[in-house]
Enzyme design. Structure first.
Site, mmCIF file in Angstrom:
data_model
loop_
_atom_site.group_PDB
_atom_site.id
_atom_site.type_symbol
_atom_site.label_atom_id
_atom_site.label_comp_id
_atom_site.label_asym_id
_atom_site.label_seq_id
_atom_site.Cartn_x
_atom_site.Cartn_y
_atom_site.Cartn_z
ATOM 1 N N GLU A 1 0.798 -1.236 0.000
ATOM 2 C CA GLU A 1 0.000 0.000 0.000
ATOM 3 C C GLU A 1 0.829 1.285 0.000
ATOM 4 O OE1 GLU A 1 -3.002 -0.139 3.051
ATOM 5 O OE2 GLU A 1 -3.687 -2.129 2.478
ATOM 6 N N ASN B 1 2.182 -4.778 -3.411
ATOM 7 C CA ASN B 1 0.772 -5.103 -3.173
ATOM 8 C C ASN B 1 0.012 -3.810 -2.898
ATOM 9 O OD1 ASN B 1 -1.277 -7.145 -2.714
ATOM 10 N ND2 ASN B 1 -1.115 -6.736 -0.516
ATOM 11 N N HIS C 1 -10.446 -5.669 -2.153
ATOM 12 C CA HIS C 1 -11.464 -5.586 -1.103
ATOM 13 C C HIS C 1 -12.684 -4.942 -1.748
ATOM 14 C CE1 HIS C 1 -8.929 -7.017 2.086
ATOM 15 N NE2 HIS C 1 -7.972 -6.198 1.717
ATOM 16 N N GLU D 1 -6.207 -10.289 -1.594
ATOM 17 C CA GLU D 1 -6.989 -10.126 -0.359
ATOM 18 C C GLU D 1 -8.472 -10.016 -0.659
ATOM 19 O OE1 GLU D 1 -5.444 -7.052 2.211
ATOM 20 O OE2 GLU D 1 -3.363 -7.514 1.716
ATOM 21 N N ASP E 1 -12.290 -9.940 -0.800
ATOM 22 C CA ASP E 1 -13.505 -10.169 -0.013
ATOM 23 C C ASP E 1 -14.578 -9.220 -0.536
ATOM 24 O OD1 ASP E 1 -12.592 -7.791 1.199
ATOM 25 O OD2 ASP E 1 -12.051 -8.769 3.085
HETATM 26 C C1 XIL Z 1 -5.763 -6.379 8.357
HETATM 27 C C2 XIL Z 1 -6.033 -7.630 9.153
HETATM 28 O O1 XIL Z 1 -6.942 -8.428 8.424
HETATM 29 C C3 XIL Z 1 -6.593 -7.280 10.504
HETATM 30 O O2 XIL Z 1 -6.683 -8.427 11.314
HETATM 31 C C4 XIL Z 1 -5.715 -6.238 11.190
HETATM 32 O O3 XIL Z 1 -6.333 -5.819 12.377
HETATM 33 C C5 XIL Z 1 -5.479 -5.049 10.290
HETATM 34 O O4 XIL Z 1 -4.947 -5.478 9.048
HETATM 35 N N1 XIL Z 1 -4.743 -4.534 3.672
HETATM 36 C C6 XIL Z 1 -3.695 -5.347 4.050
HETATM 37 C C7 XIL Z 1 -3.838 -6.223 5.243
HETATM 38 O O5 XIL Z 1 -2.706 -5.429 3.335
HETATM 39 O O6 XIL Z 1 -2.617 -6.346 5.939
HETATM 40 C C8 XIL Z 1 -4.907 -5.741 6.188
HETATM 41 O O7 XIL Z 1 -5.093 -6.750 7.153
HETATM 42 C C9 XIL Z 1 -6.186 -5.457 5.433
HETATM 43 C C10 XIL Z 1 -5.981 -4.403 4.384
#
Ligand code: XIL
Length: 348
Positions: free
Chosen positions: A162, A203, A239, A267, A269
């Site tokens: 990020e 990422n 996401h 990631e 969802d």
């Molecule tokens: C999130 C985890 O899922 C949580 O458990 C934690 O509290 C915060 O981080 N982008 C990312 C991940 O790259 O590392 C993040 O994960 C979600 C967003």
């Protein structure tokens, strides 16, 4: 002699009872999921399905652990390899939970995606207190030590996570502020030295559409490649929610692939407003279907990871009040329409 025997038997009995209690506390085994396992379908399609996992849950919940072993090919520790966990104090490393996940993956014939080395979130407090020179040293030491610890065992690293703002700038992280934009190239070079075989990815979140954020990411990757910096891939977090995927997503993936990098969905969802209606769950299934199809539409897209696979263990409901139900299985590990859609899209 007799007394010794009785004592030994008593001890054996207590140990056996403790085992039984531990097993019972872990709950029942998983109800089998219908159809062909995702990991088996993935092998046929050249796409590796993965999931974020939690060590504490794998240790304590047998059904959770079984489903991970049955369904997925790639495990990403959700938090266990982040800086704040692995190096809470400078020079003091905690690898236990990460080690556990790596061991479980190896037992199940899975690979591990290391997450993540350079990320402004979940940093321990001491990092921000360092001056320029010390931060440069500490960053190199962190990457060398962590990547070196799992060398040959973590197949892919999210080296930088990020780094870009939504507006298309470089984020003002402590790394960027003190070390300048060159810290990105340095991180990749240090990681490569620590494990020459691991694939190294950048990422990003919210860079699915063609637009200012992904344009900047594209420039960064193109520039790193042009300068011979060892970057092998680009991860798109995906996401999502019921707004669905942006129509430019596949074209966006293709332009990155044309730079010669591999593509990962890292990631995925699909967040819903709570409580979801039956129609919401069906709409969610369509978004998951589109995610799978998008990856399959791009040859370089080899990894398709969901950020948790059960609504009982997902960061959405934990961090975004009013949202949740974002994953493939419900909190009782039963398949939702999303699971069926994901599986079908991987089968066809
Ligand atoms: C999130 C985890 O899922 C949580 O458990 C934690 O509290 C915060 O981080 N982008 C990312 C991940 O790259 O590392 C993040 O994960 C979600 C967003």
């Amino acid at each position: 002699m007799r007394k010794l025997w009785v004592g030994a038997l008593a001890i054996a009995g207590v140990v056996a009872a403790l085992f039984v209690i531990a097993e019972l506390r872990q709950g029942k085994g998983a109800m089998p999921l219908p159809g062909t396992a995702l990991r088996e379908l993935g092998v046929r399609r050249g796409v590796l399905p993965g999931t974020a996992v939690r060590a504490v849950e794998m240790r304590n919940n047998r059904a959770y652990r079984q489903l991970i072993a049955q369904q997925f090919s790639v495990l990403t520790p959700e938090n266990e390899m982040k800086w704040g966990v692995v190096e809470p104090e400078r020079g003091t490393f905690q690898f236990d939970d990460g080690d556990y996940i790596v061991e479980q993956a190896e037992k199940a014939g899975q690979i591990v995606r290391g997450h993540t080395l350079i990320f402004e979130a979940q940093l321990p407090g001491w990092v921000a207190t360092l001056d320029r020179g010390e931060l440069a040293k500490a960053t190199k030491a962190h990457i060398s030590r962590v990547v070196g610890h799992w060398a040959g065992r973590v197949a892919v690293w999210d080296v930088v996570n990020e780094p870009i703002t939504d507006a298309g700038g470089l984020k003002r992280t402590p790394f960027h502020e003190k070390l300048g934009p060159g810290h990105i190239a340095t991180a990749f070079r240090v990681a490569r030295r620590a494990d020459p075989k691991a694939k190294l990815h950048i990422n990003e979140i919210g860079a699915e559409a063609i637009g200012p954020k992904s344009d900047r990411l594209y420039e960064v990757v193109r520039d790193l490649r042009a300068r011979g910096v060892p970057i092998d891939g680009v991860g798109f977090q995906v996401h999502a929610n019921l707004a669905g995927l942006p129509p430019t997503f596949v074209d966006n993936l293709r332009r990155f692939a044309a730079l010669g990098v591999e593509i990962a969905i890292t990631e995925a969802d699909v967040a819903l407003k709570l409580p979801p209606s039956a129609a919401d769950l069906r709409a969610q299934a369509r978004v998951y279907r589109d995610i799978v199809r998008s990856c399959r539409a791009v040859k370089a897209c080899r990894y398709l990871t969901v950020w948790g696979f059960t609504d009982g263990r997902s960061w959405i409901s934990e961090t975004q009040p009013g949202s949740g139900a974002a994953t493939l299985l419900d909190a009782q590990l039963r398949p939702k329409p999303a699971f069926d859609a994901f599986q079908r899209a991987l089968s066809r």
